[in-house]
Design a protein around this motif. Structure first.
Motif, PDB file in Angstrom:
ATOM      1  N   HIS A  24       0.843  -1.210   0.000  1.00  0.00           N
ATOM      2  CA  HIS A  24       0.000   0.000   0.000  1.00  0.00           C
ATOM      3  C   HIS A  24       0.872   1.251   0.000  1.00  0.00           C
ATOM      4  O   HIS A  24       1.614   1.500   0.943  1.00  0.00           O
ATOM      5  N   HIS A  26       0.957   5.512  -1.917  1.00  0.00           N
ATOM      6  CA  HIS A  26       0.217   6.534  -2.668  1.00  0.00           C
ATOM      7  C   HIS A  26       1.076   7.001  -3.840  1.00  0.00           C
ATOM      8  O   HIS A  26       0.957   8.128  -4.295  1.00  0.00           O
ATOM      9  N   HIS A  47       2.947  15.474   4.548  1.00  0.00           N
ATOM     10  CA  HIS A  47       2.075  15.969   5.617  1.00  0.00           C
ATOM     11  C   HIS A  47       2.521  15.529   7.009  1.00  0.00           C
ATOM     12  O   HIS A  47       2.199  16.184   7.995  1.00  0.00           O
ATOM     13  N   TYR A  48       3.288  14.453   7.108  1.00  0.00           N
ATOM     14  CA  TYR A  48       3.799  14.070   8.428  1.00  0.00           C
ATOM     15  C   TYR A  48       4.737  15.179   8.951  1.00  0.00           C
ATOM     16  O   TYR A  48       4.787  15.450  10.144  1.00  0.00           O
ATOM     17  N   ARG A 168      -9.515   2.329  -4.957  1.00  0.00           N
ATOM     18  CA  ARG A 168      -9.853   2.971  -3.683  1.00  0.00           C
ATOM     19  C   ARG A 168     -11.323   3.370  -3.663  1.00  0.00           C
ATOM     20  O   ARG A 168     -11.817   4.013  -4.610  1.00  0.00           O
ATOM     21  N   MET A 238      -9.123  -0.322   6.140  1.00  0.00           N
ATOM     22  CA  MET A 238      -8.130   0.416   6.932  1.00  0.00           C
ATOM     23  C   MET A 238      -8.932   1.207   7.954  1.00  0.00           C
ATOM     24  O   MET A 238      -9.544   2.222   7.621  1.00  0.00           O
ATOM     25  N   ARG A 243     -11.294  11.643  10.937  1.00  0.00           N
ATOM     26  CA  ARG A 243     -11.027  12.616   9.884  1.00  0.00           C
ATOM     27  C   ARG A 243     -11.092  14.047  10.414  1.00  0.00           C
ATOM     28  O   ARG A 243     -11.995  14.410  11.163  1.00  0.00           O
ATOM     29  N   TRP A 305       0.272   1.008  10.363  1.00  0.00           N
ATOM     30  CA  TRP A 305      -0.225   2.080   9.509  1.00  0.00           C
ATOM     31  C   TRP A 305      -0.005   3.461  10.113  1.00  0.00           C
ATOM     32  O   TRP A 305      -0.341   3.685  11.282  1.00  0.00           O
ATOM     33  N   TRP A 306       0.553   4.398   9.305  1.00  0.00           N
ATOM     34  CA  TRP A 306       0.509   5.844   9.560  1.00  0.00           C
ATOM     35  C   TRP A 306       1.166   6.201  10.890  1.00  0.00           C
ATOM     36  O   TRP A 306       2.376   6.149  11.004  1.00  0.00           O
ATOM     37  N   ASP A 335       3.168   3.073   2.734  1.00  0.00           N
ATOM     38  CA  ASP A 335       2.314   4.265   2.653  1.00  0.00           C
ATOM     39  C   ASP A 335       3.049   5.446   2.022  1.00  0.00           C
ATOM     40  O   ASP A 335       2.620   6.598   2.163  1.00  0.00           O
ATOM     41  N   ARG A 337       4.178   8.394  -0.129  1.00  0.00           N
ATOM     42  CA  ARG A 337       3.504   9.318  -1.050  1.00  0.00           C
ATOM     43  C   ARG A 337       4.495   9.929  -2.007  1.00  0.00           C
ATOM     44  O   ARG A 337       4.128  10.465  -3.041  1.00  0.00           O
TER      45      ARG A 337
END
Ligand code: RAT
Ligand code: ZN
Length: 396
Positions: A24, A26, A47-48, A168, A238, A243, A305-306, A335, A337
Motif C-alpha cells: 500500500h 500513494h 504531511h507528516y 480505492r 483500513m 477525519r 499504519w501511519w 504508505d 507518497r
C-alpha cells in the motif's frame, strides 16, 4: 539436523536481499502523468512533516498554505533540520534519503538537493530508488472518481509493470451514498476491468460499524462485497481514522480512534467467500485484530499504519503478530507518497524486523530446534512477498 548458523547475520542478510512487494502506497506509475510525487520539495512538504512544523515554528497554517511549495519546504528544512535535530521518524527519514542519494545531510540550503533532482531522468530515478529500497513492486492507491486520475486511465496508458493498482473506494462510498447498489456495482465492474486492481480498499472511521444504517454499509453489502467475490479480489479495510480533527492542517489534520472490531468479525463470518486485508490505526486494536485472524483465515492483517509506523510501535505489533500468527501476516507497507520515501521506510522496516525474527529463532533454538538458512528464506519471503501474492491470487 541443520548446521549451526549465525542466526542474526543470516536473518539480516536474507531480509536485506529479499525484494519487497509494497502492498500500500500513494505512489503512481510514471505513465500516469503528473500524479506521482518525487524530489526534495515534495519530500519536505510531506504531511507528516507539516504537522511537526507547526509544533516548532510560530507560522500558522493559514500563512503556511499561502506560501509557494519551495518556500514551504525551505521553511520546513530551516525549522526542523537546522534549528532542530531531526530525530523524529519522519525527519530522520529525510536524512536517510539524502544520505542514500549522496546529498549533504547538513546543508544550509536546499540548493544542491534541488539541482540534483532537477537534472534527474524520472525513469532511471524510479529504477534506482526501487533498487536502493529493495522493492520489486508497489501497489498504488487509485481513485476512479478523482477526475485527474480518471483522465489518465481513460487515456489508455498502461502503467509500468512494477506499479500495481488498488481500487480505492472512499470517494465512491461517500459521493455515491445516494446511488443504488446496482449503479455502484456497474461503476466498480468498469473500473476493475480497466485498472485490474490487486484489491479494493477503503479507509474507515474509528466509529465504523457493520452492519449499520450508514449508506456505506448498504453499498458494501449490495455492491462492493459481491464485486470483490465475483472478481476474486480481496477488500482492504483500513480502520480507525478520525477525519479532520484539525481541519486547518488539511491532510495532516486527521487523528486516530479506537474502533469496535466486531464489525470485522461480522464481515469475516458472514462473507466467507470474501477475503479481507485489514489494518487498524489504533494501537489498542492490534491484539484483537490478531485474535480475529486466528479465527478467520479469510482475514490477513497487514502493516503498521501511519501513526504506528515508528520503530517502537512496529516492534511491539510485529512481535505480537509473530507470537499469535506465526508468519501468516504482512508485516508492513510503506504508505509512501513521495517516491524516495521508499528508501527510508523500507530501510527502517528491515532494521526493526531483523532483531525481532532473530529473537524468535533464538528462542526456538533454546527450546530445541535450530533453523536453517532455507527456513529463514522461506519465512522472510512469505512475509515480504508471498503472503500477499497468495492472498490476492496474483503474481506481483
Ligand atoms: O498515511 C497516510 O499518508 C495517510 O494520510 C493516509 O493516506 C492513509 O494512509 C490512507 O491511505 O488513507
Ligand atoms: Zn495510505
Amino acid at each position: 539436523m541443520p548446521l549451526m548458523i549465525d542466526i542474526a547475520a543470516v536473518v539480516e542478510d536474507v531480509i536485506a536481499s529479499t525484494p519487497v512487494i509494497d502492498i500500500h502506497t500513494h505512489l503512481f506509475a510514471p505513465e500516469l502523468g503528473a500524479l506521482g510525487l518525487w524530489g526534495i520539495d515534495n519530500l519536505l512538504t510531506y504531511h507528516y512533516l507539516e504537522a511537526e512544523l507547526f509544533r516548532s515554528c510560530s507560522i500558522n497554517p493559514r500563512q503556511y498554505w499561502e506560501l509557494e511549495k519551495s518556500a514551504q519546504s525551505d521553511l520546513i528544512w530551516k525549522t526542523l533540520f537546522i534549528e532542530n535535530t531531526p530525530v523524529s521518524e519522519a525527519t530522520r527519514g529525510v536524512i536517510s534519503v539524502l544520505n542514500a542519494l549522496g546529498l549533504d545531510t547538513h546543508a544550509e540550503s536546499l540548493k544542491e538537493a534541488r539541482e540534483f533532482f532537477n537534472q534527474m531522468n524520472l525513469a532511471d530515478h524510479v529504477t534506482n530508488v526501487l533498487r536502493i529500497a529493495g522493492v520489486s513492486s508497489v501497489v498504488m492507491t487509485n481513485d476512479p472518481l478523482d477526475p485527474n486520475e480518471a483522465a489518465e486511465w481513460n487515456a489508455g496508458h498502461e502503467p509500468d509493470a512494477r506499479f500495481h493498482a488498488a481500487l480505492r473506494l472512499d470517494r465512491i462510498l461517500t459521493d455515491m451514498s445516494g446511488s443504488t447498489g446496482a449503479a455502484v456495482r456497474e461503476l466498480l465492474d468498469t473500473w476493475v476491468a480497466r485498472m485490474k486492481p490487486f484489491y479494493m480498499a477503503v479507509s474507515l472511521l474509528d466509529s465504523f460499524k457493520f452492519p449499520s444504517e450508514e449508506p456505506a454499509s448498504r453499498l458494501l453489502t449490495e455492491a462492493v462485497l459481491p464485486a470483490c467475490r465475483d472478481w476474486n479480489i480481496p477488500l482492504a479495510l483500513m480502520i480507525g481514522v478520525r477525519r479532520q480533527v484539525n481541519p486547518a492542517l488539511r491532510l495532516a489534520g486527521d487523528g486516530v480512534g479506537r474502533a469496535d472490531l466486531r464489525s470485522v468479525e461480522v464481515l469475516c463470518s458472514r462473507f466467507p467467500e470474501n477475503r479481507f486485508l485489514v489494518t487498524v490505526l489504533s494501537r489498542e486494536n492490534q491484539h484483537e485484530l490478531c485474535v480475529y485472524a486466528r479465527k478467520f483465515s479469510n482475514l490477513m492483517p497487514f502493516g503498521c499504519w501511519w501513526f504506528l509506523n515508528n520503530p517502537s510501535i512496529v516492534e511491539e505489533i510485529t512481535r505480537e503478530r509473530l507470537e499469535l500468527l506465526g508468519t501468516t501476516f504482512i508485516p508492513q507497507h510503506s504508505d509512501a507518497r513521495i517516491l524516495e520515501q521508499l528508501i527510508y521506510k523500507w530501510r527502517n522496516t528491515r532494521r526493526t524486523l531483523a532483531p525481532i525474527l532473530t529473537r524468535s529463532y533464538e528462542l526456538l533454538a533454546q527450546d530445541g530446534r535450530q533453523v536453517s538458512r532455507e527456513d529463514i528464506e522461506r519465512d522472510v519471503r512469505r512475509m515480504l512477498r508471498s503472503n500477499f501474492e497468495q492472498f490476492t491470487n496474483r503474481v506481483a
